[in-house]
Design a protein around this motif. Structure first.
Motif, PDB file in Angstrom:
ATOM      1  N   GLU A   3      55.647   7.468  -5.322  1.00  0.00           N
ATOM      2  CA  GLU A   3      54.626   9.031  -5.862  1.00  0.00           C
ATOM      3  C   GLU A   3      53.603   9.268  -5.059  1.00  0.00           C
ATOM      4  OE1 GLU A   3      55.884  11.069  -8.927  1.00  0.00           O
ATOM      5  OE2 GLU A   3      58.023  10.865  -8.395  1.00  0.00           O
ATOM      6  N   LYS A   6      50.555  11.659  -6.133  1.00  0.00           N
ATOM      7  CA  LYS A   6      51.113  12.098  -7.648  1.00  0.00           C
ATOM      8  C   LYS A   6      50.033  11.265  -8.193  1.00  0.00           C
ATOM      9  CE  LYS A   6      53.259  13.345 -11.047  1.00  0.00           C
ATOM     10  NZ  LYS A   6      55.005  13.261 -11.567  1.00  0.00           N
ATOM     11  N   ALA A   7      49.929   9.660  -7.984  1.00  0.00           N
ATOM     12  CA  ALA A   7      48.692   8.705  -7.906  1.00  0.00           C
ATOM     13  C   ALA A   7      47.355   9.023  -7.305  1.00  0.00           C
ATOM     14  CB  ALA A   7      49.346   7.780  -7.791  1.00  0.00           C
ATOM     15  N   SER A   9      46.016  12.015  -7.439  1.00  0.00           N
ATOM     16  CA  SER A   9      45.353  12.907  -7.865  1.00  0.00           C
ATOM     17  C   SER A   9      44.934  12.171  -9.089  1.00  0.00           C
ATOM     18  CB  SER A   9      46.481  13.865  -8.042  1.00  0.00           C
ATOM     19  OG  SER A   9      47.653  13.476  -8.209  1.00  0.00           O
ATOM     20  N   SER A  10      46.048  11.111  -9.796  1.00  0.00           N
ATOM     21  CA  SER A  10      45.463  10.680 -10.733  1.00  0.00           C
ATOM     22  C   SER A  10      44.200   9.945 -10.893  1.00  0.00           C
ATOM     23  CB  SER A  10      46.782  10.148 -11.589  1.00  0.00           C
ATOM     24  OG  SER A  10      47.609  10.974 -11.880  1.00  0.00           O
ATOM     25  N   TYR A  11      44.280   9.350 -10.178  1.00  0.00           N
ATOM     26  CA  TYR A  11      42.991   8.561  -9.251  1.00  0.00           C
ATOM     27  C   TYR A  11      41.811   8.890  -9.543  1.00  0.00           C
ATOM     28  CZ  TYR A  11      46.069   3.879  -9.090  1.00  0.00           C
ATOM     29  OH  TYR A  11      46.587   3.137  -9.452  1.00  0.00           O
ATOM     30  N   GLU A  12      41.891  10.297  -8.800  1.00  0.00           N
ATOM     31  CA  GLU A  12      41.103  11.007  -8.629  1.00  0.00           C
ATOM     32  C   GLU A  12      40.133  11.692  -9.625  1.00  0.00           C
ATOM     33  OE1 GLU A  12      39.175  11.700  -6.166  1.00  0.00           O
ATOM     34  OE2 GLU A  12      40.553  10.514  -4.742  1.00  0.00           O
ATOM     35  N   MET A  13      40.660  11.674 -10.161  1.00  0.00           N
ATOM     36  CA  MET A  13      39.953  12.259 -11.866  1.00  0.00           C
ATOM     37  C   MET A  13      40.070  11.280 -12.620  1.00  0.00           C
ATOM     38  SD  MET A  13      43.771  14.623 -13.407  1.00  0.00           S
ATOM     39  CE  MET A  13      44.843  13.713 -13.805  1.00  0.00           C
ATOM     40  N   ILE A  14      39.660  10.417 -12.344  1.00  0.00           N
ATOM     41  CA  ILE A  14      39.024   9.052 -12.651  1.00  0.00           C
ATOM     42  C   ILE A  14      37.274   8.797 -12.522  1.00  0.00           C
ATOM     43  CG2 ILE A  14      38.535   6.447 -13.011  1.00  0.00           C
ATOM     44  CD1 ILE A  14      41.546   5.959 -12.927  1.00  0.00           C
ATOM     45  N   LYS A  17      35.075   4.679 -11.162  1.00  0.00           N
ATOM     46  CA  LYS A  17      35.966   4.125 -10.844  1.00  0.00           C
ATOM     47  C   LYS A  17      35.733   2.797 -10.291  1.00  0.00           C
ATOM     48  CE  LYS A  17      38.072   7.913  -8.265  1.00  0.00           C
ATOM     49  NZ  LYS A  17      37.178   9.219  -8.672  1.00  0.00           N
ATOM     50  N   VAL A  21      41.665   0.467  -9.503  1.00  0.00           N
ATOM     51  CA  VAL A  21      40.690   1.867  -8.998  1.00  0.00           C
ATOM     52  C   VAL A  21      40.820   1.916  -7.347  1.00  0.00           C
ATOM     53  CG1 VAL A  21      40.451   4.248  -9.255  1.00  0.00           C
ATOM     54  CG2 VAL A  21      41.079   2.463 -11.681  1.00  0.00           C
ATOM     55  N   CYS A  28      47.084   3.508  -1.908  1.00  0.00           N
ATOM     56  CA  CYS A  28      47.952   4.614  -1.869  1.00  0.00           C
ATOM     57  C   CYS A  28      47.668   5.256  -0.513  1.00  0.00           C
ATOM     58  CB  CYS A  28      48.050   5.825  -2.501  1.00  0.00           C
ATOM     59  SG  CYS A  28      48.176   5.152  -4.555  1.00  0.00           S
TER      60      CYS A  28
END
Length: 195
Positions: A3, A6-7, A9-14, A17, A21, A28
């Motif tokens: 996915e 989805k991964a 978008s999760s990494y972007e929230m960090i 980095k 990351v 990805c």
């Protein structure tokens, strides 16, 4: 679980980095076939990476180049440059400067005498001074040059910072460029030996 979106978008929230990351974001992007962005994130992950991490990233970049049909034969000089870039993560600028000054001093001291053995030693010291000087040059180049990666499929080169200027060519997707100057969203670059 494959996915990747989805991964991402999760990494972007960090917010802050780290290398891991950035490396995973590159992976990805590679798996969703966005190769230029994968290259961008792998290059960001290289900054401060250990030699082992640099080797992993170099392998990934080679795979990406093969995937994009950009494989190039590696020369001895290219291999040496890659080795020096990977080794720079363990060496500080101050250490290189001290080494350069010490060996330069010893070289001058040994050339003052006209002894055959001292001439041999001074020749070896001159070789060491040149190697340390080359490492200093690499360090300077690595930390002072701003590089960019072309992420558009069809990026045009203009003779000035506006679309009204004459188009003088294009830049291939995922190619590296040296950024000389930035102005209002435009970049003055060095590419294929030209500015």
């Amino acid at each position: 679980q494959h996915e990747y979106d989805k991964a991402l978008s999760s990494y972007e929230m960090i917010t802050k980095k780290g290398r891991a990351v950035l490396y995973n974001m590159g992976n990805c992007y590679y798996h969703v076939h966005n190769y230029p962005q994968a290259l961008v994130y792998w290059l960001r992950a290289e900054r401060g990476a250990t030699p082992y991490e640099c080797a992993l990233i170099a392998h990934n970049k080679q795979q990406l180049a093969t995937q994009m049909g950009k494989s190039a034969a590696h020369s001895l000089g290219g291999w040496m440059m890659s080795f020096m870039h990977a080794s720079m993560s363990y060496v500080s600028l101050v250490f290189l400067q001290i080494l350069f000054i010490l060996f330069w001093y010893f070289f001058i001291f040994t050339t003052a005498k006209n002894n055959r053995l001292r001439k041999l030693v001074s020749g070896a010291l001159l070789l060491v001074v040149m190697c340390v000087g080359a490492a200093l040059g690499m360090y300077h180049l690595k930390h002072r040059t701003v590089f960019g990666v072309v992420v558009k499929q069809q990026a045009l080169l203009f003779s000035g910072p506006d679309t009204g200027f004459h188009a003088i060519g294009s830049v291939a997707c995922a190619d590296h460029v040296v950024v000389k100057e930035q102005r209002e969203g435009w970049y003055k670059i060095r590419y294929s030996g030209s500015i």
